[in-house]
Design a protein around this motif. Structure first.
Motif, PDB file in Angstrom:
ATOM      1  N   LEU A   5      29.654  43.602  22.974  1.00 55.21           N
ATOM      2  CA  LEU A   5      29.190  43.002  24.406  1.00 55.21           C
ATOM      3  C   LEU A   5      30.256  42.140  24.740  1.00 55.21           C
ATOM      4  O   LEU A   5      30.671  42.081  26.081  1.00 55.21           O
ATOM      5  CB  LEU A   5      27.834  42.574  24.289  1.00 55.21           C
ATOM      6  N   GLY A   6      30.534  41.174  24.041  1.00 55.78           N
ATOM      7  CA  GLY A   6      31.617  40.220  24.225  1.00 55.78           C
ATOM      8  C   GLY A   6      33.100  40.985  24.862  1.00 55.78           C
ATOM      9  O   GLY A   6      33.902  40.507  25.599  1.00 55.78           O
ATOM     10  N   ALA A   7      33.403  41.900  24.246  1.00 53.74           N
ATOM     11  CA  ALA A   7      34.476  42.761  24.424  1.00 53.74           C
ATOM     12  C   ALA A   7      34.467  43.366  25.897  1.00 53.74           C
ATOM     13  O   ALA A   7      35.670  43.487  26.363  1.00 53.74           O
ATOM     14  CB  ALA A   7      34.776  43.689  23.231  1.00 53.74           C
ATOM     15  N   LEU A   8      33.234  43.945  26.194  1.00 57.53           N
ATOM     16  CA  LEU A   8      33.090  44.415  27.595  1.00 57.53           C
ATOM     17  C   LEU A   8      33.044  43.499  28.782  1.00 57.53           C
ATOM     18  O   LEU A   8      33.095  43.689  29.902  1.00 57.53           O
ATOM     19  CB  LEU A   8      31.912  45.300  27.620  1.00 57.53           C
ATOM     20  N   PHE A   9      32.312  42.224  28.432  1.00 57.99           N
ATOM     21  CA  PHE A   9      32.090  41.213  29.461  1.00 57.99           C
ATOM     22  C   PHE A   9      33.063  40.884  30.593  1.00 57.99           C
ATOM     23  O   PHE A   9      32.890  41.042  31.699  1.00 57.99           O
ATOM     24  CB  PHE A   9      31.445  40.011  29.039  1.00 57.99           C
ATOM     25  N   PRO A  10      34.454  40.678  29.938  1.00 53.36           N
ATOM     26  CA  PRO A  10      35.132  40.189  31.126  1.00 53.36           C
ATOM     27  C   PRO A  10      35.528  41.399  32.252  1.00 53.36           C
ATOM     28  O   PRO A  10      35.942  41.066  33.389  1.00 53.36           O
ATOM     29  CB  PRO A  10      36.561  39.911  30.416  1.00 53.36           C
ATOM     30  N   ASP A  11      35.167  42.714  31.948  1.00 56.61           N
ATOM     31  CA  ASP A  11      35.151  43.710  33.006  1.00 56.61           C
ATOM     32  C   ASP A  11      34.038  44.056  33.993  1.00 56.61           C
ATOM     33  O   ASP A  11      33.955  44.881  34.547  1.00 56.61           O
ATOM     34  CB  ASP A  11      35.820  44.945  32.342  1.00 56.61           C
ATOM     35  N   VAL A  12      33.115  43.082  33.737  1.00 55.74           N
ATOM     36  CA  VAL A  12      31.747  43.470  34.401  1.00 55.74           C
ATOM     37  C   VAL A  12      31.834  43.207  35.828  1.00 55.74           C
ATOM     38  O   VAL A  12      30.928  43.487  36.713  1.00 55.74           O
ATOM     39  CB  VAL A  12      30.456  43.033  33.796  1.00 55.74           C
ATOM     40  N   ASP A  13      33.100  42.618  36.264  1.00 51.57           N
ATOM     41  CA  ASP A  13      33.033  42.307  37.515  1.00 51.57           C
ATOM     42  C   ASP A  13      33.904  43.505  38.298  1.00 51.57           C
ATOM     43  O   ASP A  13      34.149  43.368  39.576  1.00 51.57           O
ATOM     44  CB  ASP A  13      33.909  40.954  37.683  1.00 51.57           C
ATOM     45  N   THR A  14      34.138  44.563  37.748  1.00 49.61           N
ATOM     46  CA  THR A  14      34.795  45.668  38.502  1.00 49.61           C
ATOM     47  C   THR A  14      33.910  47.027  38.161  1.00 49.61           C
ATOM     48  O   THR A  14      33.346  47.238  37.167  1.00 49.61           O
ATOM     49  CB  THR A  14      36.164  45.899  37.944  1.00 49.61           C
ATOM     50  N   LEU A  37      27.522  50.411  31.282  1.00 48.57           N
ATOM     51  CA  LEU A  37      26.976  50.002  30.130  1.00 48.57           C
ATOM     52  C   LEU A  37      26.244  48.713  30.181  1.00 48.57           C
ATOM     53  O   LEU A  37      25.105  48.623  29.804  1.00 48.57           O
ATOM     54  CB  LEU A  37      28.057  50.372  28.831  1.00 48.57           C
ATOM     55  N   TYR A  38      27.119  47.758  30.372  1.00 52.36           N
ATOM     56  CA  TYR A  38      26.824  46.070  30.297  1.00 52.36           C
ATOM     57  C   TYR A  38      25.610  46.141  31.066  1.00 52.36           C
ATOM     58  O   TYR A  38      24.375  45.552  30.741  1.00 52.36           O
ATOM     59  CB  TYR A  38      27.572  45.345  30.766  1.00 52.36           C
ATOM     60  N   LEU A  77      26.341  36.678  38.384  1.00 52.68           N
ATOM     61  CA  LEU A  77      27.556  35.928  38.633  1.00 52.68           C
ATOM     62  C   LEU A  77      28.653  36.556  38.517  1.00 52.68           C
ATOM     63  O   LEU A  77      29.547  36.111  39.229  1.00 52.68           O
ATOM     64  CB  LEU A  77      27.284  34.792  37.346  1.00 52.68           C
ATOM     65  N   PRO A  78      29.051  37.442  37.623  1.00 53.49           N
ATOM     66  CA  PRO A  78      30.581  37.982  37.446  1.00 53.49           C
ATOM     67  C   PRO A  78      31.061  38.672  38.533  1.00 53.49           C
ATOM     68  O   PRO A  78      32.019  38.761  39.178  1.00 53.49           O
ATOM     69  CB  PRO A  78      30.540  39.157  36.329  1.00 53.49           C
ATOM     70  N   ALA A  79      29.716  39.168  39.598  1.00 58.91           N
ATOM     71  CA  ALA A  79      30.263  39.737  40.825  1.00 58.91           C
ATOM     72  C   ALA A  79      30.703  38.720  41.977  1.00 58.91           C
ATOM     73  O   ALA A  79      31.232  39.173  42.989  1.00 58.91           O
ATOM     74  CB  ALA A  79      28.964  40.482  41.505  1.00 58.91           C
ATOM     75  N   LEU A  80      30.686  37.692  41.888  1.00 64.70           N
ATOM     76  CA  LEU A  80      31.006  36.459  42.630  1.00 64.70           C
ATOM     77  C   LEU A  80      32.301  36.176  42.698  1.00 64.70           C
ATOM     78  O   LEU A  80      32.923  35.631  43.269  1.00 64.70           O
ATOM     79  CB  LEU A  80      30.173  35.305  42.459  1.00 64.70           C
ATOM     80  N   GLY A  81      33.240  36.717  41.559  1.00 66.74           N
ATOM     81  CA  GLY A  81      34.622  36.301  41.682  1.00 66.74           C
ATOM     82  C   GLY A  81      35.566  37.642  41.716  1.00 66.74           C
ATOM     83  O   GLY A  81      34.782  38.741  42.014  1.00 66.74           O
ATOM     84  N   THR A  91      36.414  35.679  34.921  1.00 67.68           N
ATOM     85  CA  THR A  91      35.891  36.062  33.652  1.00 67.68           C
ATOM     86  C   THR A  91      37.041  36.483  32.726  1.00 67.68           C
ATOM     87  O   THR A  91      36.766  36.620  31.554  1.00 67.68           O
ATOM     88  CB  THR A  91      35.384  37.630  34.045  1.00 67.68           C
ATOM     89  N   HIS A  92      38.278  36.260  33.196  1.00 66.76           N
ATOM     90  CA  HIS A  92      39.485  36.469  32.367  1.00 66.76           C
ATOM     91  C   HIS A  92      40.223  35.284  32.181  1.00 66.76           C
ATOM     92  O   HIS A  92      41.507  35.192  31.958  1.00 66.76           O
ATOM     93  CB  HIS A  92      40.488  37.395  33.031  1.00 66.76           C
ATOM     94  N   SER A  93      39.339  34.168  31.806  1.00 66.51           N
ATOM     95  CA  SER A  93      39.661  32.856  31.530  1.00 66.51           C
ATOM     96  C   SER A  93      39.449  32.469  30.067  1.00 66.51           C
ATOM     97  O   SER A  93      38.377  32.871  29.758  1.00 66.51           O
ATOM     98  CB  SER A  93      39.511  31.892  32.595  1.00 66.51           C
ATOM     99  N   TRP A  94      40.147  31.530  29.498  1.00 64.92           N
ATOM    100  CA  TRP A  94      39.851  31.163  28.117  1.00 64.92           C
ATOM    101  C   TRP A  94      38.559  30.262  28.235  1.00 64.92           C
ATOM    102  O   TRP A  94      37.910  30.455  27.396  1.00 64.92           O
ATOM    103  CB  TRP A  94      40.962  30.241  27.515  1.00 64.92           C
ATOM    104  N   TRP A  95      38.391  29.536  29.292  1.00 64.08           N
ATOM    105  CA  TRP A  95      37.114  28.721  29.211  1.00 64.08           C
ATOM    106  C   TRP A  95      35.925  29.607  29.702  1.00 64.08           C
ATOM    107  O   TRP A  95      34.739  29.062  28.887  1.00 64.08           O
ATOM    108  CB  TRP A  95      37.243  27.450  30.367  1.00 64.08           C
TER     109      TRP A  95
END
Length: 150
Positions: A44-53, A60-61, A90-94, A100-104
């Protein structure tokens, strides 16, 4: 830049290497159910950064999000369902490859894995959930690494 299958493969690699490493270091006793749960969190962590597209990973997410939210509603946990729904949006707001692609975000996004048990079960329960935080963060890191963010 890999697609969702590549990110799932990277997450699976990190999960297996993390579990094997933890076993070899004596931090983890082999428990198939726990190992499967940690692997799921890593994926799930591996997929999360792309939930904004718009992607199969996003589908799946959000299917998982919808099932969890439905479970909360069925259990009449309406406040938790509302908070979960808010955070799921929240991911849809960026923009893609934005926050979602940041280290923080890799460190902040999985914080509810520690915060919710602390709130619900008490601060002493947090230690049991640290492996799940690390697994999600490891999967997130694999995504950022495969996308060339580091």
């Amino acid at each position: 830049m890999p697609g969702y299958k590549g990110h799932l493969a990277g997450g699976l690699f990190f999960a297996v290497m993390g579990i094997v490493g933890a076993v070899l270091l004596g931090w983890f006793v082999v428990d198939p159910i726990l190992a499967a749960g940690l692997t799921g969190f890593c994926l799930l962590g591996a997929l999360f950064p792309d939930v904004d597209t718009d992607s199969k990973g996003q589908n799946l997410y959000y299917a998982v999000f919808a099932l969890v939210d439905l479970g909360l509603i069925i259990r009449e946990q309406f406040v938790w369902a509302a908070w979960f729904g808010l955070f799921a949006m929240l991911p849809a707001l960026g923009s893609h490859r934005g926050w979602t692609h940041s280290w923080w975000a890799m460190l902040v996004v999985p914080l509810p894995i520690l915060g919710l048990p602390a709130f619900v079960l008490g601060a002493e329960s947090v230690g049991r959930f640290v492996p799940f935080y690390v697994a999600f963060g490891g999967g997130y890191f694999s995504h950022l690494l495969l996308d060339g963010e580091f």
